[in-house]
Design a protein around this motif. Sequence first.
Motif, short mmCIF file in Angstrom:
data_model
loop_
_atom_site.label_atom_id
_atom_site.label_comp_id
_atom_site.label_asym_id
_atom_site.label_seq_id
_atom_site.Cartn_x
_atom_site.Cartn_y
_atom_site.Cartn_z
N GLY A 51 10.95 13.25 -11.55
CA GLY A 51 11.47 12.60 -12.76
C GLY A 51 12.86 13.08 -13.13
O GLY A 51 13.69 12.30 -13.62
N ALA A 52 13.14 14.36 -12.91
CA ALA A 52 14.47 14.90 -13.22
C ALA A 52 15.51 14.30 -12.28
O ALA A 52 16.64 14.00 -12.71
N ILE A 53 15.16 14.10 -11.02
CA ILE A 53 16.08 13.46 -10.08
C ILE A 53 16.35 12.03 -10.52
O ILE A 53 17.50 11.58 -10.54
N SER A 54 15.30 11.31 -10.90
CA SER A 54 15.46 9.93 -11.40
C SER A 54 16.41 9.89 -12.58
O SER A 54 17.33 9.07 -12.64
N GLU A 55 16.20 10.81 -13.52
CA GLU A 55 17.02 10.83 -14.72
C GLU A 55 18.47 11.20 -14.39
O GLU A 55 19.40 10.55 -14.88
N GLU A 56 18.67 12.23 -13.59
CA GLU A 56 20.03 12.68 -13.24
C GLU A 56 20.82 11.58 -12.54
O GLU A 56 22.01 11.42 -12.78
N LEU A 57 20.16 10.82 -11.67
CA LEU A 57 20.85 9.79 -10.90
C LEU A 57 20.76 8.42 -11.54
O LEU A 57 21.37 7.47 -11.06
N GLY A 58 19.98 8.31 -12.63
CA GLY A 58 19.85 7.02 -13.31
C GLY A 58 19.13 5.98 -12.48
O GLY A 58 19.47 4.80 -12.53
N LEU A 59 18.14 6.43 -11.71
CA LEU A 59 17.41 5.53 -10.83
C LEU A 59 16.00 5.28 -11.34
O LEU A 59 15.38 6.18 -11.92
N PRO A 60 15.47 4.10 -11.09
CA PRO A 60 14.05 3.87 -11.39
C PRO A 60 13.19 4.75 -10.47
O PRO A 60 13.64 5.16 -9.40
N SER A 61 11.97 5.01 -10.89
CA SER A 61 11.12 5.92 -10.12
C SER A 61 10.87 5.43 -8.70
O SER A 61 10.83 6.24 -7.76
N ALA A 62 10.71 4.12 -8.50
CA ALA A 62 10.46 3.60 -7.14
C ALA A 62 11.66 3.87 -6.23
O ALA A 62 11.50 4.23 -5.06
N SER A 63 12.87 3.71 -6.75
CA SER A 63 14.07 3.99 -5.96
C SER A 63 14.17 5.47 -5.63
O SER A 63 14.59 5.86 -4.54
N THR A 64 13.79 6.31 -6.58
CA THR A 64 13.82 7.76 -6.35
C THR A 64 12.81 8.14 -5.29
O THR A 64 13.10 8.99 -4.43
N THR A 65 11.66 7.53 -5.31
CA THR A 65 10.64 7.80 -4.29
C THR A 65 11.18 7.46 -2.90
O THR A 65 11.04 8.25 -1.96
N ARG A 66 11.82 6.31 -2.77
CA ARG A 66 12.40 5.93 -1.47
C ARG A 66 13.51 6.89 -1.06
O ARG A 66 13.62 7.25 0.11
N LEU A 67 14.33 7.31 -2.01
CA LEU A 67 15.40 8.28 -1.74
C LEU A 67 14.81 9.58 -1.19
O LEU A 67 15.28 10.11 -0.19
N ILE A 68 13.78 10.08 -1.85
CA ILE A 68 13.14 11.33 -1.40
C ILE A 68 12.51 11.14 -0.03
O ILE A 68 12.60 12.03 0.83
N ASP A 69 11.91 9.99 0.22
CA ASP A 69 11.36 9.68 1.55
C ASP A 69 12.46 9.80 2.61
O ASP A 69 12.25 10.38 3.68
N ARG A 70 13.65 9.23 2.32
CA ARG A 70 14.76 9.29 3.28
C ARG A 70 15.21 10.74 3.51
O ARG A 70 15.48 11.15 4.64
N LEU A 71 15.31 11.51 2.43
CA LEU A 71 15.73 12.91 2.58
C LEU A 71 14.71 13.71 3.39
O LEU A 71 15.08 14.56 4.20
N GLU A 72 13.43 13.41 3.18
CA GLU A 72 12.39 14.10 3.96
C GLU A 72 12.46 13.70 5.44
O GLU A 72 12.42 14.56 6.32
N ARG A 73 12.55 12.40 5.71
CA ARG A 73 12.62 11.94 7.10
C ARG A 73 13.82 12.54 7.83
O ARG A 73 13.75 12.85 9.01
N ALA A 74 14.93 12.69 7.12
CA ALA A 74 16.15 13.23 7.74
C ALA A 74 16.13 14.75 7.83
O ALA A 74 17.02 15.34 8.44
#
Length: 150
Positions: A51-74
């Motif tokens: 939630g803090a990442i979502s808030e800091e970046l101004g992203l909806p939670s679904a977008s943040t989930t996908r972002l974290i998925d990409r960071l994990e995969r990489a």
Amino acid sequence: MVDKHPEEAVFREFLIAVLLHNEAVADRLGLQPVDVAAAILLEMRGPLAVGAISEELGLPSASTTRLIDRLERAGYARRVRGERDRRTVTVELVEGGMDDYDAACEASRRHLEALGAHYGPEQVPVLLGMFTRVAEAYRSATRELREDAT
């Protein structure tokens, strides 16, 4: 076109350069620019709740989930479940997670260090203060833009 505000043109050139550099770094790392921003946040602030990442970046939670998925995969970050409350999820960088980022920024670091030779130690606090205020201004403007869109 005649620019009535030359200082604005200089600042826009600065913004273009920073945005293009971030995009080039993201391309080099196989990430999206917002992913790079999230990794930098994690490096600066340490582990953060989703939630803090979502808030800091101004992203909806679904977008943040996908972002974290990409960071994990990489291989840059991982999710960590809370010990007391397994529903709590924190995201942290993996050991050495920013090594590729640091390597991708070597050229910019070198150029910025050379730029630093043009300024005296007494000017550094003024420059840092300006960057702090510019960041605050853009965060405020971003919040306003996102609020107006809803």
